[in-house]
Design a protein around this motif. Sequence first.
Motif, mmCIF file in Angstrom:
data_model
loop_
_atom_site.group_PDB
_atom_site.id
_atom_site.type_symbol
_atom_site.label_atom_id
_atom_site.label_comp_id
_atom_site.label_asym_id
_atom_site.label_seq_id
_atom_site.Cartn_x
_atom_site.Cartn_y
_atom_site.Cartn_z
ATOM 1 N N ASN A 202 -2.091 0.445 -1.292
ATOM 2 C CA ASN A 202 -1.237 -0.396 -0.453
ATOM 3 C C ASN A 202 -1.651 -1.854 -0.604
ATOM 4 N N VAL A 203 -0.717 -2.688 -1.037
ATOM 5 C CA VAL A 203 -0.939 -4.129 -1.147
ATOM 6 C C VAL A 203 0.223 -4.826 -0.458
ATOM 7 N N TYR A 204 -0.083 -5.552 0.608
ATOM 8 C CA TYR A 204 0.935 -6.296 1.360
ATOM 9 C C TYR A 204 2.057 -5.392 1.872
ATOM 10 N N GLY A 205 1.682 -4.186 2.313
ATOM 11 C CA GLY A 205 2.663 -3.304 2.934
ATOM 12 C C GLY A 205 3.486 -2.481 1.968
ATOM 13 N N THR A 206 3.218 -2.563 0.670
ATOM 14 C CA THR A 206 3.952 -1.797 -0.332
ATOM 15 C C THR A 206 2.980 -0.941 -1.132
ATOM 16 N N TYR A 207 3.358 0.308 -1.391
ATOM 17 C CA TYR A 207 2.518 1.200 -2.184
ATOM 18 C C TYR A 207 2.854 1.073 -3.667
ATOM 19 N N PHE A 208 1.794 1.061 -4.486
ATOM 20 C CA PHE A 208 1.923 0.966 -5.943
ATOM 21 C C PHE A 208 1.265 2.191 -6.563
ATOM 22 N N TRP A 209 1.930 2.769 -7.551
ATOM 23 C CA TRP A 209 1.494 4.070 -8.061
ATOM 24 C C TRP A 209 1.431 4.077 -9.578
ATOM 25 N N ASN A 210 0.398 4.755 -10.094
ATOM 26 C CA ASN A 210 0.276 5.077 -11.512
ATOM 27 C C ASN A 210 -0.249 6.505 -11.605
ATOM 28 N N GLU A 211 0.187 7.249 -12.620
ATOM 29 C CA GLU A 211 -0.197 8.658 -12.736
ATOM 30 C C GLU A 211 -1.708 8.844 -12.830
ATOM 31 N N ALA A 212 -2.418 7.820 -13.299
ATOM 32 C CA ALA A 212 -3.873 7.933 -13.395
ATOM 33 C C ALA A 212 -4.533 8.063 -12.026
ATOM 34 N N MET A 213 -3.825 7.682 -10.977
ATOM 35 C CA MET A 213 -4.387 7.763 -9.624
ATOM 36 C C MET A 213 -4.510 9.196 -9.125
ATOM 37 N N ALA A 245 0.503 -0.602 -12.262
ATOM 38 C CA ALA A 245 1.077 0.246 -11.229
ATOM 39 C C ALA A 245 2.291 -0.442 -10.618
ATOM 40 N N PRO A 246 3.498 0.048 -10.887
ATOM 41 C CA PRO A 246 4.695 -0.528 -10.257
ATOM 42 C C PRO A 246 4.824 -0.073 -8.807
ATOM 43 N N GLY A 247 5.540 -0.847 -8.008
ATOM 44 C CA GLY A 247 5.765 -0.489 -6.622
ATOM 45 C C GLY A 247 6.711 0.697 -6.506
ATOM 46 N N THR A 248 6.398 1.606 -5.581
ATOM 47 C CA THR A 248 7.223 2.802 -5.416
ATOM 48 C C THR A 248 8.512 2.508 -4.661
ATOM 49 N N SER A 249 8.520 1.479 -3.840
ATOM 50 C CA SER A 249 9.751 1.101 -3.115
ATOM 51 C C SER A 249 9.812 -0.421 -3.056
ATOM 52 N N SER A 250 9.846 -1.020 -4.230
ATOM 53 C CA SER A 250 9.686 -2.480 -4.313
ATOM 54 C C SER A 250 10.918 -3.163 -4.882
ATOM 55 N N ARG A 251 12.112 -2.614 -4.606
ATOM 56 C CA ARG A 251 13.316 -3.248 -5.135
ATOM 57 C C ARG A 251 13.467 -4.678 -4.644
ATOM 58 N N PHE A 252 13.038 -4.935 -3.408
ATOM 59 C CA PHE A 252 13.166 -6.282 -2.854
ATOM 60 C C PHE A 252 12.129 -7.246 -3.419
ATOM 61 N N LEU A 253 11.163 -6.738 -4.202
ATOM 62 C CA LEU A 253 10.120 -7.595 -4.765
ATOM 63 C C LEU A 253 10.480 -8.150 -6.137
ATOM 64 N N TYR A 254 11.487 -7.576 -6.800
ATOM 65 C CA TYR A 254 11.849 -8.050 -8.142
ATOM 66 C C TYR A 254 12.322 -9.497 -8.072
ATOM 67 N N GLY A 255 11.818 -10.297 -8.981
ATOM 68 C CA GLY A 255 12.195 -11.702 -9.021
ATOM 69 C C GLY A 255 11.439 -12.566 -8.038
ATOM 70 N N ARG A 256 10.478 -11.997 -7.328
ATOM 71 C CA ARG A 256 9.712 -12.755 -6.338
ATOM 72 C C ARG A 256 8.260 -12.877 -6.797
#
Length: 266
Positions: A202-213, A245-256
């Motif tokens: 969790n970074v700044y309220g958003t979860y980021f995931w990679n299969e290595a985790m 690790a891309p955000g799992t629900s980070s559509r609002f983060l693109y371009g920011r």
Amino acid sequence: TLTLAVDGFTRQIRAHVLLYEPPSARSIMLLVRTYIDKHQRVPRVLVVDNGKEFHSHELELLCRIYGIELRYRAPGMPRGGSLVERTFGAIGEEVLSELEGNSRSMKKDTRLITGDMLPTKRACWTLTALNGAVSTYLYDTHPNRVHPELGMSPNEFEEMRTKETGAREHMLIKLDENAMLLTSPHPQRRAKRKVVQGRGVNVYGTYFWNEAMRKVRRGTSVEVRVEWWNASVIYAHIGNLWVVAPGTSSRFLYGRGNRLVELACR
């Protein structure tokens, strides 16, 4: 905040970064990234202020890996920064004061200013547009104009000295994934974040995931770095490797950028 990399000998502006960010080691790291992208090399010596914000482990690690000598100006000796301060003064007088919406009149004719003339109501420059105006001055106008100390333009002086002493050899350094990683800062407050099984970090309220985790034991914390210009991904150190690790629900983060997300989270 404008951060500059000025060549102390030729007076050339080698790189700059314009951010919604107070002076910090982060801005210096991004300045090195811009320097690599522009010149495909790194400076041999980097002279910075003696402020506490420039004594970070991230910046020291970056300089140690690339072989950059990190020098700190002597405290209480303002003349050590006169070169870059004069450049800042020239930018303020010749660029910022000429832009529409500047607040220079607030200082000179304060009593004549009405509510309709407040600079906040005349704001018309975005950060991207302002960066373009500053770039034109730094790389087109300034290098081709006569410098009072050199008696010629910085471009002419550099060309003359190159003919006299020869061109220096430099190690080619590209802005690859290693350079991107080393110039990416840690998130605020904590460099490590706990891995939550099935969700990530969790970074700044958003979860980021990679299969290595999936292989990380429950409750383990991993070192994390954030990509400054793309808040939708982070870098996580798992095992002996860094993974994206891309955000799992980070559509609002693109371009920011990362700074915008920090401010929104705060």
